[in-house]
Design a protein around this motif. Structure first.
Motif, mmCIF file in Angstrom:
data_model
loop_
_atom_site.group_PDB
_atom_site.id
_atom_site.type_symbol
_atom_site.label_atom_id
_atom_site.label_comp_id
_atom_site.label_asym_id
_atom_site.label_seq_id
_atom_site.Cartn_x
_atom_site.Cartn_y
_atom_site.Cartn_z
ATOM 1 N N ALA A 198 100.290 29.514 48.639
ATOM 2 C CA ALA A 198 99.961 29.596 47.214
ATOM 3 C C ALA A 198 100.359 30.914 46.565
ATOM 4 C CB ALA A 198 98.456 29.372 47.018
ATOM 5 N N ALA A 199 100.517 31.969 47.353
ATOM 6 C CA ALA A 199 100.883 33.266 46.777
ATOM 7 C C ALA A 199 102.385 33.490 46.761
ATOM 8 C CB ALA A 199 100.196 34.405 47.546
ATOM 9 N N GLY A 200 103.133 32.486 47.160
ATOM 10 C CA GLY A 200 104.587 32.585 47.116
ATOM 11 C C GLY A 200 105.144 32.224 45.752
ATOM 12 N N PHE A 201 106.451 32.244 45.641
ATOM 13 C CA PHE A 201 107.139 31.952 44.382
ATOM 14 C C PHE A 201 106.761 30.566 43.857
ATOM 15 C CE2 PHE A 201 111.400 30.094 42.940
ATOM 16 C CZ PHE A 201 111.157 30.344 41.595
ATOM 17 N N LEU A 202 107.052 29.530 44.625
ATOM 18 C CA LEU A 202 106.767 28.171 44.157
ATOM 19 C C LEU A 202 105.269 27.874 44.172
ATOM 20 C CD1 LEU A 202 109.602 26.053 45.811
ATOM 21 C CD2 LEU A 202 109.499 26.982 43.496
ATOM 22 N N GLY A 203 104.580 28.296 45.226
ATOM 23 C CA GLY A 203 103.160 28.023 45.334
ATOM 24 C C GLY A 203 102.364 28.559 44.164
ATOM 25 N N SER A 204 102.707 29.756 43.703
ATOM 26 C CA SER A 204 101.960 30.353 42.597
ATOM 27 C C SER A 204 102.193 29.594 41.295
ATOM 28 C CB SER A 204 102.343 31.827 42.430
ATOM 29 O OG SER A 204 103.698 31.984 42.042
ATOM 30 N N HIS A 205 103.404 29.114 41.068
ATOM 31 C CA HIS A 205 103.675 28.316 39.868
ATOM 32 C C HIS A 205 102.941 26.976 39.934
ATOM 33 C CE1 HIS A 205 106.607 30.748 37.648
ATOM 34 N NE2 HIS A 205 107.050 31.153 38.830
ATOM 35 N N LEU A 206 102.813 26.420 41.133
ATOM 36 C CA LEU A 206 102.051 25.182 41.278
ATOM 37 C C LEU A 206 100.567 25.425 41.014
ATOM 38 C CD1 LEU A 206 103.908 23.787 44.388
ATOM 39 C CD2 LEU A 206 103.728 22.617 42.179
ATOM 40 N N CYS A 207 100.043 26.567 41.466
ATOM 41 C CA CYS A 207 98.657 26.917 41.148
ATOM 42 C C CYS A 207 98.455 26.947 39.633
ATOM 43 C CB CYS A 207 98.302 28.278 41.746
ATOM 44 S SG CYS A 207 98.084 28.292 43.535
ATOM 45 N N LEU B 46 99.826 38.695 46.550
ATOM 46 C CA LEU B 46 98.629 38.416 45.767
ATOM 47 C C LEU B 46 98.856 38.600 44.271
ATOM 48 C CD1 LEU B 46 95.578 39.840 47.768
ATOM 49 C CD2 LEU B 46 96.099 37.456 47.223
ATOM 50 N N LYS B 47 99.774 39.494 43.893
ATOM 51 C CA LYS B 47 100.002 39.726 42.467
ATOM 52 C C LYS B 47 100.479 38.461 41.757
ATOM 53 C CE LYS B 47 103.504 41.865 40.810
ATOM 54 N NZ LYS B 47 104.479 42.919 40.423
ATOM 55 N N ASN B 48 101.034 37.501 42.509
ATOM 56 C CA ASN B 48 101.499 36.260 41.903
ATOM 57 C C ASN B 48 100.353 35.368 41.414
ATOM 58 O OD1 ASN B 48 104.196 36.876 42.354
ATOM 59 N ND2 ASN B 48 104.318 35.749 44.277
ATOM 60 N N ILE B 49 99.170 35.558 41.994
ATOM 61 C CA ILE B 49 98.037 34.698 41.634
ATOM 62 C C ILE B 49 96.809 35.488 41.198
ATOM 63 C CG2 ILE B 49 98.726 32.693 43.016
ATOM 64 C CD1 ILE B 49 96.865 33.709 45.243
ATOM 65 N N GLU B 50 96.909 36.812 41.090
ATOM 66 C CA GLU B 50 95.723 37.616 40.787
ATOM 67 C C GLU B 50 95.139 37.276 39.414
ATOM 68 O OE1 GLU B 50 96.871 41.670 41.044
ATOM 69 O OE2 GLU B 50 98.312 41.566 39.381
ATOM 70 N N HIS B 51 95.960 36.766 38.509
ATOM 71 C CA HIS B 51 95.459 36.398 37.181
ATOM 72 C C HIS B 51 94.547 35.176 37.231
ATOM 73 C CE1 HIS B 51 99.045 33.993 37.955
ATOM 74 N NE2 HIS B 51 98.635 33.126 37.041
ATOM 75 N N LEU B 52 94.501 34.477 38.373
ATOM 76 C CA LEU B 52 93.677 33.280 38.492
ATOM 77 C C LEU B 52 92.314 33.544 39.131
ATOM 78 C CD1 LEU B 52 96.443 30.824 39.804
ATOM 79 C CD2 LEU B 52 95.635 31.080 37.441
ATOM 80 N N PHE B 53 92.127 34.717 39.714
ATOM 81 C CA PHE B 53 90.916 34.987 40.490
ATOM 82 C C PHE B 53 89.639 34.949 39.645
ATOM 83 C CE2 PHE B 53 91.801 36.245 44.928
ATOM 84 C CZ PHE B 53 93.167 36.051 44.933
#
Length: 332
Positions: free
Chosen positions: A13-22, A43-50
Protein backbone atom coordinates in the motif's frame (compact mmCIF):
# COMPACT_ATOMS: atom_id res chain seq x y z
CA UNK A 1 -18.44 0.61 15.23
CA UNK A 2 -19.92 -0.92 12.10
CA UNK A 3 -20.32 1.87 9.54
CA UNK A 4 -21.53 -0.40 6.76
CA UNK A 5 -18.47 0.42 4.67
CA UNK A 6 -16.92 -2.28 2.53
CA UNK A 7 -13.52 -3.34 3.91
CA UNK A 8 -10.54 -3.79 1.60
CA UNK A 9 -6.99 -4.96 2.31
CA UNK A 10 -4.31 -3.50 0.01
CA UNK A 11 -0.85 -5.04 0.21
CA UNK A 12 2.10 -3.00 -1.02
CA UNK A 13 0.00 0.00 0.00
CA UNK A 14 2.92 2.40 0.48
CA UNK A 15 4.23 1.83 -3.02
CA UNK A 16 3.53 3.82 -6.17
CA UNK A 17 0.44 1.92 -7.34
CA UNK A 18 -0.69 0.77 -3.90
CA UNK A 19 -0.86 4.32 -2.55
CA UNK A 20 -2.98 5.51 -5.49
CA UNK A 21 -5.32 2.57 -4.92
CA UNK A 22 -5.61 3.56 -1.24
CA UNK A 23 -6.62 7.06 -2.34
CA UNK A 24 -9.21 5.73 -4.78
CA UNK A 25 -10.91 3.39 -2.31
CA UNK A 26 -10.90 6.03 0.42
CA UNK A 27 -12.56 8.36 -2.08
CA UNK A 28 -15.12 5.63 -2.81
CA UNK A 29 -15.87 5.41 0.95
CA UNK A 30 -14.29 2.04 1.69
CA UNK A 31 -12.56 1.13 4.94
CA UNK A 32 -8.98 0.67 3.72
CA UNK A 33 -6.54 -1.61 5.54
CA UNK A 34 -3.08 -0.84 4.16
CA UNK A 35 -0.21 -3.32 4.55
CA UNK A 36 3.44 -2.85 3.63
CA UNK A 37 6.82 -3.95 4.99
CA UNK A 38 8.35 -0.76 3.53
CA UNK A 39 11.19 -2.60 1.80
CA UNK A 40 10.49 -0.51 -1.31
CA UNK A 41 7.37 1.42 -0.28
CA UNK A 42 7.47 4.82 1.42
CA UNK A 43 5.23 6.03 4.24
CA UNK A 44 5.16 9.54 2.75
CA UNK A 45 2.97 8.13 -0.04
CA UNK A 46 0.14 7.42 2.40
CA UNK A 47 0.85 9.68 5.39
CA UNK A 48 -1.98 12.02 4.34
CA UNK A 49 -4.43 9.17 5.04
CA UNK A 50 -3.39 8.38 8.62
CA UNK A 51 -5.75 10.94 10.14
CA UNK A 52 -8.81 9.28 8.59
CA UNK A 53 -11.02 7.01 10.67
CA UNK A 54 -11.60 4.66 7.71
CA UNK A 55 -7.89 4.03 7.14
CA UNK A 56 -5.49 1.83 9.07
CA UNK A 57 -1.93 0.72 8.41
CA UNK A 58 -0.20 -2.56 9.20
CA UNK A 59 3.62 -2.57 9.02
CA UNK A 60 3.83 -6.22 8.05
CA UNK A 61 5.50 -8.60 5.58
CA UNK A 62 2.86 -10.51 3.59
CA UNK A 63 5.27 -13.44 3.28
CA UNK A 64 4.47 -14.10 6.95
CA UNK A 65 1.08 -15.19 8.23
CA UNK A 66 -1.56 -12.49 7.72
CA UNK A 67 -4.18 -11.80 10.37
CA UNK A 68 -6.80 -9.13 9.80
CA UNK A 69 -9.57 -8.99 12.43
CA UNK A 70 -13.17 -8.58 11.35
CA UNK A 71 -14.84 -9.10 8.03
CA UNK A 72 -13.08 -8.46 4.73
CA UNK A 73 -14.74 -7.91 1.38
CA UNK A 74 -11.76 -7.47 -0.97
CA UNK A 75 -8.01 -8.05 -1.09
CA UNK A 76 -5.70 -6.35 -3.59
CA UNK A 77 -2.26 -7.98 -3.67
CA UNK A 78 0.15 -5.33 -4.92
CA UNK A 79 3.12 -6.14 -2.68
CA UNK A 80 6.17 -6.75 -4.86
CA UNK A 81 9.35 -5.07 -5.99
CA UNK A 82 8.39 -3.70 -9.40
CA UNK A 83 11.47 -2.03 -10.85
CA UNK A 84 14.73 -3.51 -12.15
CA UNK A 85 16.65 -1.69 -9.40
CA UNK A 86 14.59 -3.47 -6.77
CA UNK A 87 14.30 -7.00 -8.06
CA UNK A 88 17.97 -7.17 -9.08
CA UNK A 89 18.96 -6.07 -5.56
CA UNK A 90 16.50 -8.31 -3.70
CA UNK A 91 15.78 -11.30 -5.93
CA UNK A 92 14.88 -13.73 -3.14
CA UNK A 93 12.36 -11.35 -1.58
CA UNK A 94 10.87 -10.81 -5.04
CA UNK A 95 10.31 -14.54 -5.49
CA UNK A 96 8.95 -14.93 -1.95
CA UNK A 97 6.32 -12.19 -2.24
CA UNK A 98 5.15 -13.77 -5.50
CA UNK A 99 4.82 -17.20 -3.88
CA UNK A 100 4.52 -17.11 -0.08
CA UNK A 101 2.89 -13.68 -0.16
CA UNK A 102 0.18 -14.56 -2.65
CA UNK A 103 -0.39 -17.89 -0.89
CA UNK A 104 -1.11 -16.06 2.36
CA UNK A 105 -3.43 -13.59 0.61
CA UNK A 106 -5.38 -16.36 -1.09
CA UNK A 107 -5.66 -18.29 2.17
CA UNK A 108 -6.99 -15.18 3.89
CA UNK A 109 -9.45 -14.60 1.04
CA UNK A 110 -10.72 -18.15 1.38
CA UNK A 111 -11.29 -17.82 5.13
CA UNK A 112 -12.89 -14.36 4.87
CA UNK A 113 -14.91 -15.16 1.72
CA UNK A 114 -13.27 -12.11 0.15
CA UNK A 115 -12.69 -11.41 -3.52
CA UNK A 116 -8.97 -11.09 -4.31
CA UNK A 117 -7.35 -9.21 -7.21
CA UNK A 118 -3.68 -9.76 -7.94
CA UNK A 119 -1.27 -7.44 -9.72
CA UNK A 120 0.34 -9.34 -12.54
CA UNK A 121 2.36 -7.62 -15.23
CA UNK A 122 3.23 -7.45 -18.90
CA UNK A 123 6.56 -9.01 -17.86
CA UNK A 124 4.87 -12.41 -17.88
CA UNK A 125 5.12 -12.09 -21.69
CA UNK A 126 8.93 -11.78 -21.45
CA UNK A 127 10.59 -10.62 -24.68
CA UNK A 128 7.49 -11.24 -26.78
CA UNK A 129 7.32 -12.92 -30.16
CA UNK A 130 3.70 -11.76 -30.54
CA UNK A 131 2.88 -8.09 -30.99
CA UNK A 132 0.81 -6.50 -29.60
CA UNK A 133 0.45 -8.80 -26.61
CA UNK A 134 -2.92 -10.49 -26.09
CA UNK A 135 -3.99 -12.34 -22.96
CA UNK A 136 -3.90 -15.71 -24.73
CA UNK A 137 -0.17 -15.33 -25.51
CA UNK A 138 1.85 -17.46 -23.11
CA UNK A 139 5.07 -15.51 -23.29
CA UNK A 140 8.77 -15.90 -24.03
CA UNK A 141 10.48 -15.81 -20.63
CA UNK A 142 13.99 -16.84 -19.58
CA UNK A 143 13.42 -18.37 -16.12
CA UNK A 144 17.12 -18.33 -15.15
CA UNK A 145 18.07 -14.87 -16.45
CA UNK A 146 18.37 -11.85 -14.11
CA UNK A 147 14.80 -10.77 -14.85
CA UNK A 148 13.46 -14.28 -14.24
CA UNK A 149 12.98 -13.67 -10.52
CA UNK A 150 10.33 -11.05 -11.29
CA UNK A 151 8.83 -12.60 -14.42
CA UNK A 152 8.44 -16.07 -12.92
CA UNK A 153 7.15 -14.74 -9.60
CA UNK A 154 4.31 -13.07 -11.49
CA UNK A 155 3.67 -16.14 -13.62
CA UNK A 156 3.47 -18.31 -10.48
CA UNK A 157 1.11 -15.76 -8.91
CA UNK A 158 -1.26 -16.19 -11.81
CA UNK A 159 -1.06 -19.99 -11.63
CA UNK A 160 -1.77 -20.28 -7.90
CA UNK A 161 -4.52 -17.67 -8.11
CA UNK A 162 -6.30 -19.61 -10.82
CA UNK A 163 -5.80 -22.83 -8.81
CA UNK A 164 -7.52 -21.28 -5.78
CA UNK A 165 -10.30 -20.10 -8.07
CA UNK A 166 -10.91 -23.47 -9.71
CA UNK A 167 -10.19 -25.77 -6.73
CA UNK A 168 -11.44 -23.75 -3.75
CA UNK A 169 -13.96 -21.50 -5.50
CA UNK A 170 -12.26 -18.29 -4.34
CA UNK A 171 -13.41 -15.22 -6.28
CA UNK A 172 -10.27 -14.03 -8.06
CA UNK A 173 -9.29 -11.35 -10.57
CA UNK A 174 -5.96 -11.00 -12.42
CA UNK A 175 -4.78 -7.69 -13.89
CA UNK A 176 -1.79 -7.65 -16.24
CA UNK A 177 -0.33 -4.19 -15.82
CA UNK A 178 1.68 -2.55 -18.60
CA UNK A 179 4.11 0.34 -18.08
CA UNK A 180 2.44 2.84 -15.77
CA UNK A 181 3.63 6.25 -14.63
CA UNK A 182 2.62 9.22 -12.52
CA UNK A 183 3.28 11.02 -9.23
CA UNK A 184 4.93 9.01 -6.40
CA UNK A 185 7.21 6.99 -8.64
CA UNK A 186 10.69 6.79 -7.14
CA UNK A 187 12.89 9.05 -9.22
CA UNK A 188 15.84 6.68 -9.52
CA UNK A 189 14.21 3.26 -9.46
CA UNK A 190 15.58 2.10 -12.81
CA UNK A 191 12.40 2.52 -14.86
CA UNK A 192 12.77 4.53 -18.02
CA UNK A 193 10.42 7.46 -17.33
CA UNK A 194 11.68 8.51 -13.88
CA UNK A 195 15.24 7.77 -15.00
CA UNK A 196 14.96 10.19 -17.94
CA UNK A 197 13.24 12.93 -15.92
CA UNK A 198 15.71 12.56 -13.06
CA UNK A 199 18.67 12.85 -15.42
CA UNK A 200 17.14 15.91 -17.06
CA UNK A 201 16.50 17.62 -13.71
CA UNK A 202 20.05 16.92 -12.57
CA UNK A 203 21.53 18.17 -15.84
CA UNK A 204 22.82 14.75 -16.84
CA UNK A 205 22.76 13.12 -20.28
CA UNK A 206 19.78 10.82 -20.85
CA UNK A 207 20.85 7.17 -20.96
CA UNK A 208 19.20 4.86 -23.50
CA UNK A 209 20.05 1.16 -23.23
CA UNK A 210 20.23 -0.51 -26.63
CA UNK A 211 19.79 1.37 -29.90
CA UNK A 212 16.56 3.03 -28.75
CA UNK A 213 14.35 1.15 -31.22
CA UNK A 214 12.72 -0.94 -28.47
CA UNK A 215 9.19 0.19 -27.64
CA UNK A 216 7.07 0.85 -24.56
CA UNK A 217 3.46 1.89 -24.03
CA UNK A 218 2.90 4.22 -21.07
CA UNK A 219 -0.37 4.40 -19.11
CA UNK A 220 -1.10 7.21 -16.65
CA UNK A 221 -1.76 5.96 -13.14
CA UNK A 222 -5.31 7.35 -12.86
CA UNK A 223 -6.35 5.42 -15.95
CA UNK A 224 -4.79 2.24 -14.58
CA UNK A 225 -6.56 2.60 -11.24
CA UNK A 226 -9.91 3.02 -13.00
CA UNK A 227 -9.27 -0.17 -14.98
CA UNK A 228 -8.36 -2.07 -11.81
CA UNK A 229 -11.53 -0.93 -10.03
CA UNK A 230 -13.68 -2.00 -12.97
CA UNK A 231 -11.97 -5.38 -13.14
CA UNK A 232 -12.40 -5.93 -9.40
CA UNK A 233 -16.16 -5.44 -9.74
CA UNK A 234 -16.46 -7.46 -12.95
CA UNK A 235 -17.26 -11.14 -13.39
CA UNK A 236 -14.01 -11.93 -15.22
CA UNK A 237 -11.66 -14.41 -13.53
CA UNK A 238 -9.28 -14.64 -16.50
CA UNK A 239 -6.29 -12.27 -16.87
CA UNK A 240 -7.01 -8.86 -18.39
CA UNK A 241 -4.46 -6.46 -19.89
CA UNK A 242 -4.69 -2.92 -18.54
CA UNK A 243 -2.41 -0.43 -20.26
CA UNK A 244 -2.21 2.24 -22.92
CA UNK A 245 -1.69 0.87 -26.46
CA UNK A 246 -0.07 4.13 -27.65
CA UNK A 247 3.36 2.68 -28.49
CA UNK A 248 6.56 4.75 -28.71
CA UNK A 249 10.25 3.92 -29.17
CA UNK A 250 12.63 4.68 -26.32
CA UNK A 251 14.58 7.12 -28.52
CA UNK A 252 11.39 9.01 -29.37
CA UNK A 253 10.44 9.02 -25.71
CA UNK A 254 13.82 10.46 -24.73
CA UNK A 255 13.22 13.32 -27.17
CA UNK A 256 9.79 13.93 -25.62
CA UNK A 257 11.38 14.21 -22.17
CA UNK A 258 14.04 16.62 -23.50
CA UNK A 259 11.30 18.81 -24.96
CA UNK A 260 9.17 18.58 -21.79
CA UNK A 261 11.98 19.47 -19.40
CA UNK A 262 13.83 21.94 -21.61
CA UNK A 263 17.13 20.25 -20.84
CA UNK A 264 20.10 20.90 -23.12
CA UNK A 265 21.61 17.50 -22.37
CA UNK A 266 22.05 14.88 -25.08
CA UNK A 267 21.07 11.24 -25.36
CA UNK A 268 23.80 8.65 -24.86
CA UNK A 269 23.52 4.97 -25.72
CA UNK A 270 24.71 1.93 -23.75
CA UNK A 271 24.43 -1.80 -24.33
CA UNK A 272 21.09 -3.48 -23.69
CA UNK A 273 20.72 -5.55 -20.48
CA UNK A 274 20.02 -9.29 -20.67
CA UNK A 275 16.46 -10.27 -21.66
CA UNK A 276 15.26 -6.66 -21.88
CA UNK A 277 12.01 -6.82 -23.90
CA UNK A 278 12.20 -5.28 -27.38
CA UNK A 279 8.48 -4.52 -27.64
CA UNK A 280 5.68 -3.67 -25.24
CA UNK A 281 2.18 -2.88 -26.44
CA UNK A 282 -1.01 -4.16 -24.83
CA UNK A 283 -3.94 -5.45 -26.81
CA UNK A 284 -6.82 -4.07 -24.68
CA UNK A 285 -9.67 -5.53 -26.73
CA UNK A 286 -10.82 -7.60 -23.73
CA UNK A 287 -10.76 -4.60 -21.35
CA UNK A 288 -12.77 -2.53 -23.82
CA UNK A 289 -15.36 -5.28 -24.29
CA UNK A 290 -15.71 -6.61 -20.72
CA UNK A 291 -14.98 -3.50 -18.65
CA UNK A 292 -15.93 -0.71 -21.05
CA UNK A 293 -12.48 0.67 -20.23
CA UNK A 294 -9.78 2.43 -22.19
CA UNK A 295 -7.24 5.08 -21.19
CA UNK A 296 -8.45 8.69 -21.23
CA UNK A 297 -5.31 10.68 -20.36
CA UNK A 298 -2.89 11.12 -23.25
CA UNK A 299 0.86 11.01 -22.76
CA UNK A 300 1.35 14.77 -23.12
CA UNK A 301 -1.05 15.51 -20.26
CA UNK A 302 0.20 12.64 -18.11
CA UNK A 303 3.83 13.68 -18.54
CA UNK A 304 2.95 17.27 -17.65
CA UNK A 305 1.41 16.13 -14.35
CA UNK A 306 4.26 13.74 -13.60
CA UNK A 307 6.95 16.32 -14.35
CA UNK A 308 5.24 18.80 -12.01
CA UNK A 309 5.48 16.20 -9.23
CA UNK A 310 9.16 15.49 -9.84
CA UNK A 311 9.97 19.21 -9.95
CA UNK A 312 8.48 19.55 -6.47
CA UNK A 313 10.99 17.14 -4.94
CA UNK A 314 13.71 18.41 -2.63
CA UNK A 315 17.32 18.54 -3.75
CA UNK A 316 18.07 15.64 -1.40
CA UNK A 317 15.36 13.53 -3.04
CA UNK A 318 16.53 14.54 -6.50
CA UNK A 319 20.05 13.29 -5.87
CA UNK A 320 19.15 10.26 -3.75
CA UNK A 321 20.60 7.25 -5.51
CA UNK A 322 19.02 3.82 -5.96
CA UNK A 323 21.87 2.99 -8.36
CA UNK A 324 22.60 -0.52 -9.45
CA UNK A 325 25.40 -1.50 -11.82
CA UNK A 326 23.51 -2.62 -14.92
CA UNK A 327 26.88 -3.46 -16.52
CA UNK A 328 26.60 -6.83 -14.73
CA UNK A 329 23.50 -7.59 -16.79
CA UNK A 330 24.70 -6.58 -20.27
CA UNK A 331 24.81 -9.05 -23.15
CA UNK A 332 28.42 -9.37 -24.31
Amino acid sequence: MNTGRKRILITGAAGFLGSHLCDRFIKDDYHVIAMDNLITGRLKNIEHLFRLENFEFYHHDVCKFIHVPGNLDYILHFASPASPIDYLKIPIQTLKVGSLGIHNCLGLARVKHARVLIASTSEIYGDPTVHPQTEDYWGNVNPVGPRGVYDEAKRFQEAITMAYHTFHGVETRIVRIFNTYGPRMRLNDGRVLPAFIGQALRGEDLTVFGDGSQTRSFCYVDDLVEGIVRLLHSNCADPVNIGNPDEITISQFAEEIIKLTGTTQKVIYKDLPVDDPKQRQPDITKARKLLDWEPKIDRAEGLKRTYAYFKSLTKEELYQSDHIDFEKYIVR
